[in-house]
Design a protein around this motif. Sequence first.
Motif, PDB file in Angstrom:
ATOM      1  N   ASP A  13       1.319  -7.180  -2.931  1.00 21.38           N
ATOM      2  CA  ASP A  13       3.104  -6.774  -3.939  1.00 21.38           C
ATOM      3  C   ASP A  13       2.741  -6.356  -5.712  1.00 21.38           C
ATOM      4  OD1 ASP A  13       4.787  -7.177  -1.290  1.00 21.38           O
ATOM      5  OD2 ASP A  13       5.070  -9.087  -1.643  1.00 21.38           O
ATOM      6  N   ILE A  25       2.085  -2.570  -5.434  1.00 29.06           N
ATOM      7  CA  ILE A  25       3.072  -2.022  -4.901  1.00 29.06           C
ATOM      8  C   ILE A  25       3.301  -1.826  -6.024  1.00 29.06           C
ATOM      9  CG2 ILE A  25       5.145  -1.510  -3.732  1.00 29.06           C
ATOM     10  CD1 ILE A  25       2.390  -0.235  -2.314  1.00 29.06           C
ATOM     11  N   ASP A  26       4.557  -2.227  -6.572  1.00 33.01           N
ATOM     12  CA  ASP A  26       5.490  -3.566  -7.324  1.00 33.01           C
ATOM     13  C   ASP A  26       4.603  -2.335  -8.617  1.00 33.01           C
ATOM     14  OD1 ASP A  26       7.200  -4.340  -5.744  1.00 33.01           O
ATOM     15  OD2 ASP A  26       5.932  -7.090  -7.030  1.00 33.01           O
ATOM     16  N   GLY A  59       8.099   1.035  -4.590  1.00 32.98           N
ATOM     17  CA  GLY A  59       8.426  -0.398  -3.215  1.00 32.98           C
ATOM     18  C   GLY A  59       9.598   0.848  -1.975  1.00 32.98           C
TER      19      GLY A  59
END
Length: 247
Positions: free
Chosen positions: A130, A133-134, A139
């Motif tokens: 996460d 990706i952030d 996203g």
Amino acid sequence: MSDIVIRVEGAGIRFRRNRRGRRSFKDLFAGSNRRARPDEFWALRGVDVEVRAGEAIGVVGRNGQGKSTLLKLVAGVMLPDEGRVDVHGGVAPLIEITGGFVDDLTVRENVHLTAGLHGMTRAEIDERYDEIIDFAELGESVDTPYKHLSSGMKVRLAFSVISRLEEPILLVDEVLAVGDKAFREKCYRRIDELLAGGRTLFFVSHNERDLKRFCTRGLYLDKGLLQLDGPIEGVLAAYDSDYGSRS
């Protein structure tokens, strides 16, 4: 921090002008001490460098003078034709934005593949997925094939994955110049964090401001030879004196 993590001793690497790739299989048995043939040139020759843990080193020089080649030797992507390169500790290389990524795989699949190739376990990848990706701001594109990403998006993805590795040595080669200004600054803050945590940095750039921001020591390469190794301000001054001011 006094431990030497990178030692380059008399390193040289030779290329051919009229062929794609490196030397032929036959040439590998011809010995590394022979003189270069007319169609060959030395991309690097007789380079000696010692790097201690926690140092931040900027590598400067005109295009085609051996900067990226030196980083690839340190990364283990290339082997020297003469001399030796010893690296103590893992390397996180951000040298070519396409390295390790597969065009037909999605962003999500490429994160798992590339991070795995660099030694992350499945559990580590899942834990950091996460934030990768952030940080990359992708996203909404996790199911998009890599080949459909823009150059800037590819840089964001590559930097986000590589900067999450736990390797003690970070190699960065000009690729951040492709990203937009806001994301470059975000990457630079991440590099600041890594340096504050004791990472060692090899940073190739033509941007004096960035070199002065991160680096205390510089290497000036010209015609494949190490012309100067010293404080970054003095190295940049010598480079500017030879070839004019940089951006």
